[in-house]
Design an enzyme around this catalytic site. Structure first.
Site, short mmCIF file in Angstrom:
data_model
loop_
_atom_site.label_atom_id
_atom_site.label_comp_id
_atom_site.label_asym_id
_atom_site.label_seq_id
_atom_site.Cartn_x
_atom_site.Cartn_y
_atom_site.Cartn_z
N ASP A 321 3.96 -5.77 5.86
CA ASP A 321 3.03 -4.84 5.51
C ASP A 321 1.92 -5.27 4.58
OD1 ASP A 321 1.84 -2.14 5.02
OD2 ASP A 321 3.72 -1.11 4.74
N GLU A 517 1.38 7.55 0.58
CA GLU A 517 2.31 6.59 -0.05
C GLU A 517 2.70 6.99 -1.34
OE1 GLU A 517 1.49 2.56 1.00
OE2 GLU A 517 -0.21 3.07 2.58
#
Ligand code: BGC
Ligand code: BGC
Length: 653
Positions: A321, A517
């Site tokens: 990521d 997020e």
């Protein structure tokens, strides 16, 4: 162990894929608890030979270049050539020339210039470039692209075939821009609605996540190398949806059995459907049942290499990521031998790619990373590139490239909206909205494509967008005007300046504002209650309810919301989640006639502000599977209103 394995395989209909492990991988008892699976793609000896020849002819820096993934904002095409870069990405809110309104022509021209640069290196064999993008609800960074409901809504539609069609349409949108890799789907099994990424999860039920994983991977990837196909990414491996207290990038405290039976359910399905890439999770795993803390997933060799690649038979590539490596203790954004050794093949180093290449080469030269690990990574990268057809024809050869019309999937998204919204309450037949009557629309969300689309929409957070930025679709207000006639629909965002008694029905459109997020986390012990987080929504409902005119509320939210106070102030209540650009799909069901509600909750709906999922003690107001329709009406009446404490007391997984 064998019993669990067989049970798992059978329940996932993967029996055929269960095979004895090849003798080459010694299996520890911990790894042996996982099902033994085989890649659905048979090994291709000719392709592997071709890869081996290419890898043998590459220098160390060239190989590491293939493993390095910068963001297009921080690298030029010429640097891609110079550093032998293997892939790039555009992070959320990265557009060609940083122009939010870039056209498909701008996108595909930029993609083509990167692609050409990658093919003009001084390597003996030119290696085509991959470009990855977060197409998580349609091609959501691109102005003019239809945006689909976020996964939480698609889960409520309970229609895998619809998800597959959305995957197809998304892939074509992506190909229109010259890109061939989607960082989707998210296979999180969302367990705590505090988590800011709850909306990226289809369901808290692993079995549903597995079904939709199959559908979405098939939809996105098609035949993998076809004209309208893109590579899919199963993310975020593993346990992202099950962190303690729902903290994004937090700590998953599951037992191994829970990881195997729940968190990994979508992965078995995605792998069986042939997913070519897997993205590692920012979260960590701490098996509190045994007292063993495995730390950050980005450094977890057992789960990435021993389990995913060897035991589950994954022969594609593993991508990190965004700056995910820096969270591994002892690592930095530009250096992490442990992550490479754990089995990550492509490292997303958006900005610090130059230093990463140099540092990784040093780590190899000084023996901290074996060159065989580098060769394995490059082999996997080349395998995926070859399978995707990039060695045979450039990405730009797709018939979708540069075609603005391919961005438009409005009819499909409208269908998805209709099917994904859930009718929680419809007392006194407040719905459907009668035609030819006077409708008052209130609530700031009624005319906001931002609130309708949520995070990962044009920008990373989904903020800083105006309705005009989307260049497609319609708000619910616009759609109601279209469906019922301009003259019949009056709008007052805060309910002021109008006399409620002059109308036949009020439609109150409530909603969260966008987030992505960790910015969407509601941190423990803060109670999770819509009306306290968005007091203006409560105020507008109070202004219109109890005046003898039926009130229909529609709520946009990225999580199951505790909203009993709002539901009690409403005659009808619709959980619309984050439906995307096609407000017309909502108008379709609100006005009845041809379409009934068919959405059913894929998460439990909470009955108190401190209930965050299905932990012991959580109050469930509406169970998973709940959803009313015109055909099956049932009065809901007044819901209980347990007092909301200033702070919640019980933490939960
Ligand atoms: C997210 C990923 C995403 C990546 C690239 C990360 O912050 O966790 O889901 O694919 O950024 O934008
Ligand atoms: C990028 C996102 C990424 C995030 C991670 C942003 O600048 O655009 O794609 O996920 O940073 O922090």
């Amino acid at each position: 162990m064998t019993c669990l394995r067989l049970k798992l395989c059978a329940s996932l209909l993967l029996l055929a894929a269960c095979a004895p492990m090849p003798a080459s991988h010694p299996v520890s008892p911990a790894v042996a608890e996982w099902p033994a699976l085989r890649s659905p793609t048979a090994p291709d000896a000719a392709l592997e030979r071709r890869i081996a020849v290419i890898v043998a002819g590459m220098t160390l820096e060239q190989k590491i270049g293939q493993m390095t993934q910068p963001d297009v904002r921080y690298i030029t095409p010429d640097e891609v050539r110079q550093y032998y870069i293997g892939s790039v990405l555009n992070g959320g809110g990265a557009w060609p020339s940083m122009n939010k309104h870039a056209t498909v022509a701008d996108w595909s021209a930029l993609a083509d210039s990167f692609a050409r640069a990658a093919l003009s290196t001084d390597m003996p064999t030119q290696i085509p470039l991959l470009w990855g993008t977060d197409a998580v609800h349609g091609h959501n960074n691109v102005a003019g692209a239809t945006i689909f409901p976020h996964n939480i809504g698609l889960g409520a539609a309970h229609d895998p075939e619809l998800i597959e069609r959305i995957g197809r349409a998304t892939a074509q949108q992506v190909r229109a821009t010259g890109i061939t890799w989607a960082f989707a789907p998210t296979l999180a099994v969302g367990q705590n609605r505090r988590w800011g990424r709850t909306y990226e999860s289809w369901s808290s039920d692993p079995a549903l996540v597995a079904r939709y994983a199959t559908a979405m991977v098939k939809g996105l990837q098609g035949e993998i190398s076809g004209d309208g196909d893109v590579l899919a990414t199963a993310k975020h491996y593993l346990g992202d949806g099950g962190t303690f207290n729902g903290v994004d990038q937090g700590e998953n405290r599951d037992t191994r059995e829970q990881l195997i039976a729940q968190e990994a359910a979508g992965y078995y399905a995605a792998l069986d459907a042939g997913v070519q890439t897997v993205m590692v999770s920012y979260s960590s795993w701490n098996d509190v049942s045994t007292g063993r803390d495995y730390g950050k997933m980005h450094g977890n060799r057992e789960l990435i290499t021993d389990v995913l690649k060897n035991r589950l038979g994954f022969d594609g590539l593993v991508v990190s990521d965004w700056n995910g490596i820096e969270q591994v203790p002892g690592c930095a954004k530009d250096r992490c031998a442990q992550a490479v050794n754990a089995g990550i093949d492509i490292i997303m180093v958006p900005e610090d790619w130059r230093a990463f290449i140099a540092n990784t080469a040093t780590d190899v030269r000084e023996g901290r990373i074996a060159e065989s690990r580098i060769d394995d990574a490059v082999t996997r990268i080349l395998r995926v590139k070859m399978r995707s057809g990039l060695f045979d024809h450039p990405a730009s050869a797709s018939s979708f490239t540069g075609r603005a019309a391919a961005l438009d999937a409005g009819a499909l998204a409208r269908e998805a909206v209709r099917k994904s919204v859930v009718l929680l309450k419809n007392d006194n037949q407040a719905l459907p909205l009668a035609r030819g009557r006077r409708i008052l629309v209130v609530g700031a969300s009624a005319d906001s494509l931002s609130n309708q689309t949520g995070g990962w929409s044009l920008t990373w957070q989904g903020t800083e967008n105006s309705n005009a930025d989307f260049a497609t679709g319609s708000t619910l207000l616009g759609a109601l005007r279209q469906a019922l006639g301009e003259a019949n629909v009056t709008y007052s965002a805060d309910g002021s300046g109008v006399n409620v008694a002059d109308f036949d029905t009020v439609v109150a459109v409530l909603g969260e504002t966008p987030y992505a997020e960790f910015n969407g986390d509601v941190r423990f012990p803060t109670p999770v209650q819509h009306s306290t987080m968005y007091p203006a929504d409560l105020a507008v409902l109070r202004a219109v309810s109890g005046k003898g005119v039926p009130v229909v509320s529609v709520l946009y939210s990225g999580r199951p919301a505790y909203a009993n106070d709002l539901i009690n102030l409403s005659d009808a209540f619709v959980a619309a989640f984050l439906p995307g650009t096609e407000g017309a799909g909502l108008a379709d069901v609100l006005t009845g006639g041809r379409y009934d509600f068919s959405g059913r909750l894929s998460f439990v709906w909470p009955g108190s502000a401190c209930s965050t999922g299905e932990a012991p003690g959580d109050i469930v107001q509406f169970a998973r599977g709940y959803g009313l329709s015109y055909a099956a009406a049932r009065p809901v009446g007044q819901l209980p209103l347990p007092a909301t404490p200033a702070a919640c007391e019980v933490s939960a997984p």
